[in-house]
Scaffold this motif. Structure first.
Motif, PDB file in Angstrom:
ATOM      1  N   MET A 163      72.419  21.352  46.697  1.00  0.00           N
ATOM      2  CA  MET A 163      72.435  22.582  47.469  1.00  0.00           C
ATOM      3  C   MET A 163      73.634  22.545  48.415  1.00  0.00           C
ATOM      4  N   ASN A 164      74.146  23.719  48.743  1.00  0.00           N
ATOM      5  CA  ASN A 164      75.272  23.846  49.670  1.00  0.00           C
ATOM      6  C   ASN A 164      74.773  24.192  51.069  1.00  0.00           C
ATOM      7  N   TYR A 165      75.442  23.595  52.066  1.00  0.00           N
ATOM      8  CA  TYR A 165      75.138  23.844  53.467  1.00  0.00           C
ATOM      9  C   TYR A 165      76.427  24.116  54.227  1.00  0.00           C
ATOM     10  N   TYR A 166      76.303  24.785  55.377  1.00  0.00           N
ATOM     11  CA  TYR A 166      77.468  25.237  56.139  1.00  0.00           C
ATOM     12  C   TYR A 166      77.250  25.017  57.636  1.00  0.00           C
ATOM     13  N   ILE A 167      78.325  24.619  58.307  1.00  0.00           N
ATOM     14  CA  ILE A 167      78.291  24.425  59.760  1.00  0.00           C
ATOM     15  C   ILE A 167      79.724  24.364  60.266  1.00  0.00           C
ATOM     16  N   SER A 168      79.936  24.621  61.533  1.00  0.00           N
ATOM     17  CA  SER A 168      81.281  24.602  62.102  1.00  0.00           C
ATOM     18  C   SER A 168      81.240  24.129  63.555  1.00  0.00           C
TER      19      SER A 168
ATOM     20  N   HIS B 288      69.077  15.327  62.727  1.00  0.00           N
ATOM     21  CA  HIS B 288      68.708  16.559  62.021  1.00  0.00           C
ATOM     22  C   HIS B 288      69.504  16.728  60.736  1.00  0.00           C
ATOM     23  N   TRP B 289      70.761  16.313  60.749  1.00  0.00           N
ATOM     24  CA  TRP B 289      71.602  16.363  59.539  1.00  0.00           C
ATOM     25  C   TRP B 289      70.976  15.487  58.456  1.00  0.00           C
ATOM     26  N   ASN B 290      70.720  14.231  58.756  1.00  0.00           N
ATOM     27  CA  ASN B 290      70.249  13.283  57.746  1.00  0.00           C
ATOM     28  C   ASN B 290      68.797  13.505  57.341  1.00  0.00           C
ATOM     29  N   LYS B 291      68.032  14.183  58.176  1.00  0.00           N
ATOM     30  CA  LYS B 291      66.663  14.549  57.810  1.00  0.00           C
ATOM     31  C   LYS B 291      66.671  15.647  56.748  1.00  0.00           C
ATOM     32  N   LYS B 292      67.682  16.483  56.791  1.00  0.00           N
ATOM     33  CA  LYS B 292      67.754  17.656  55.918  1.00  0.00           C
ATOM     34  C   LYS B 292      68.629  17.436  54.684  1.00  0.00           C
ATOM     35  N   ILE B 293      69.759  16.789  54.856  1.00  0.00           N
ATOM     36  CA  ILE B 293      70.777  16.677  53.811  1.00  0.00           C
ATOM     37  C   ILE B 293      70.542  15.425  52.965  1.00  0.00           C
ATOM     38  N   THR B 294      70.720  15.559  51.642  1.00  0.00           N
ATOM     39  CA  THR B 294      70.693  14.398  50.754  1.00  0.00           C
ATOM     40  C   THR B 294      72.124  14.113  50.312  1.00  0.00           C
ATOM     41  N   ASN B 295      72.333  12.974  49.698  1.00  0.00           N
ATOM     42  CA  ASN B 295      73.681  12.641  49.231  1.00  0.00           C
ATOM     43  C   ASN B 295      74.109  13.483  48.036  1.00  0.00           C
ATOM     44  N   ALA B 296      73.188  14.252  47.460  1.00  0.00           N
ATOM     45  CA  ALA B 296      73.537  15.162  46.371  1.00  0.00           C
ATOM     46  C   ALA B 296      73.982  16.526  46.887  1.00  0.00           C
ATOM     47  N   ASP B 297      73.794  16.798  48.170  1.00  0.00           N
ATOM     48  CA  ASP B 297      74.143  18.092  48.752  1.00  0.00           C
ATOM     49  C   ASP B 297      75.616  18.155  49.136  1.00  0.00           C
ATOM     50  N   ASP B 298      76.161  19.361  49.119  1.00  0.00           N
ATOM     51  CA  ASP B 298      77.524  19.620  49.595  1.00  0.00           C
ATOM     52  C   ASP B 298      77.429  20.281  50.956  1.00  0.00           C
ATOM     53  N   VAL B 299      78.144  19.716  51.927  1.00  0.00           N
ATOM     54  CA  VAL B 299      78.158  20.285  53.275  1.00  0.00           C
ATOM     55  C   VAL B 299      79.578  20.742  53.575  1.00  0.00           C
ATOM     56  N   TYR B 300      79.741  22.027  53.812  1.00  0.00           N
ATOM     57  CA  TYR B 300      81.040  22.612  54.138  1.00  0.00           C
ATOM     58  C   TYR B 300      81.135  22.732  55.655  1.00  0.00           C
ATOM     59  N   ILE B 301      82.048  21.970  56.232  1.00  0.00           N
ATOM     60  CA  ILE B 301      82.269  21.962  57.676  1.00  0.00           C
ATOM     61  C   ILE B 301      83.469  22.861  57.932  1.00  0.00           C
ATOM     62  N   LEU B 302      83.239  23.996  58.569  1.00  0.00           N
ATOM     63  CA  LEU B 302      84.283  25.003  58.726  1.00  0.00           C
ATOM     64  C   LEU B 302      85.120  24.751  59.975  1.00  0.00           C
ATOM     65  N   GLY B 303      85.623  23.544  60.090  1.00  0.00           N
ATOM     66  CA  GLY B 303      86.592  23.215  61.123  1.00  0.00           C
ATOM     67  C   GLY B 303      86.028  22.602  62.381  1.00  0.00           C
ATOM     68  N   ASP B 304      86.938  21.935  63.093  1.00  0.00           N
ATOM     69  CA  ASP B 304      86.677  21.304  64.385  1.00  0.00           C
ATOM     70  C   ASP B 304      85.499  20.329  64.323  1.00  0.00           C
ATOM     71  N   MET B 305      85.573  19.432  63.351  1.00  0.00           N
ATOM     72  CA  MET B 305      84.539  18.407  63.197  1.00  0.00           C
ATOM     73  C   MET B 305      84.566  17.426  64.366  1.00  0.00           C
ATOM     74  N   CYS B 306      85.722  16.806  64.596  1.00  0.00           N
ATOM     75  CA  CYS B 306      85.847  15.783  65.648  1.00  0.00           C
ATOM     76  C   CYS B 306      87.060  16.061  66.525  1.00  0.00           C
ATOM     77  N   TRP B 307      86.913  15.776  67.784  1.00  0.00           N
ATOM     78  CA  TRP B 307      87.991  15.946  68.751  1.00  0.00           C
ATOM     79  C   TRP B 307      89.032  14.840  68.599  1.00  0.00           C
ATOM     80  N   LYS B 308      88.576  13.644  68.221  1.00  0.00           N
ATOM     81  CA  LYS B 308      89.450  12.491  68.032  1.00  0.00           C
ATOM     82  C   LYS B 308      89.189  11.901  66.658  1.00  0.00           C
TER      83      LYS B 308
END
Length: 197
Positions: free
Chosen positions: A1-6, A40-60
């Motif tokens: 399954m695909n998931y999205y966050i930014s 919450h991420w690891n409770k929901k997401i499996t290693n078979a899922d695709d997670v699309y991070i729409l930018g600004d993941m980490c400051w450093k």
């Protein structure tokens, strides 16, 4: 399954109580925010899922960032934001791909959706018109604006396209601080149901 966050802004202390908390996030410390997101991420997401991070993941992109991203489940796709550098190869290896823009197709209840993914909101995008009668629904997902005045202005523009100009289209902010995202990746069914589309 695909998931999205930014706009997770990991290691950016100004998004929590350690700094000026410009997002009014409910976390006193960066550690608290990171633990909440990871749980919450690891409770929901499996290693078979695709997670699309729409930018600004980490400051450093330091050891702490690399270690944190490596503990998050799923196949992580990074859509570049204004704070993503990806110069450290060890950090870049945490992602399946790193691109400035992406189009993804989804099928929900026999209906095809084309998702237009970018960090920045776009006024007019590819396949923008939302058509009916089993023709694909095209939705723009973005971040960058957080929960700001600019977000209200952009959504006013989208409403004007729909109501005044009859250009039917959907654009949704998937910034983690948005109430319907609440710091965890969401699938398109959740995004659509939360927003009563």
């Amino acid at each position: 399954m695909n998931y999205y966050i930014s706009d997770l802004h990991i290691l950016h202390k100004n998004v929590c109580g350690e700094g000026n908390n410009f997002d009014n996030r409910p976390f006193e410390t960066m550690k608290e925010m990171m633990e909440y997101i990871k749980y919450h991420w690891n409770k929901k997401i499996t290693n078979a899922d695709d997670v699309y991070i729409l930018g600004d993941m980490c400051w450093k992109e330091n050891e702490e960032a690399i270690q944190f991203v490596s503990t998050l489940k799923g196949k992580k796709h990074l859509i570049l934001g204004n704070h993503d550098r990806c110069k450290d190869g060890r950090y870049a290896q945490q992602f399946v791909e790193i691109v400035p823009y992406k189009e993804v197709k989804e099928f929900i209840n026999g209906k095809q959706y084309r998702l237009i993914l970018s960090h920045y909101p776009i006024m007019f995008w590819n396949h923008q018109h939302r058509l009916k009668d089993n023709v694909p629904v095209n939705i723009h997902l973005y971040g960058h604006l957080h929960n700001s005045q600019e977000e209200a202005i952009y959504q006013s523009f989208i409403q004007a396209l729909n109501n005044e100009y009859h250009i039917e289209c959907i654009a949704r902010n998937v910034g983690c601080m948005m109430p319907y995202i609440h710091y965890e990746p969401r699938n398109i069914q959740e995004i659509l149901s939360f927003l009563s589309l």
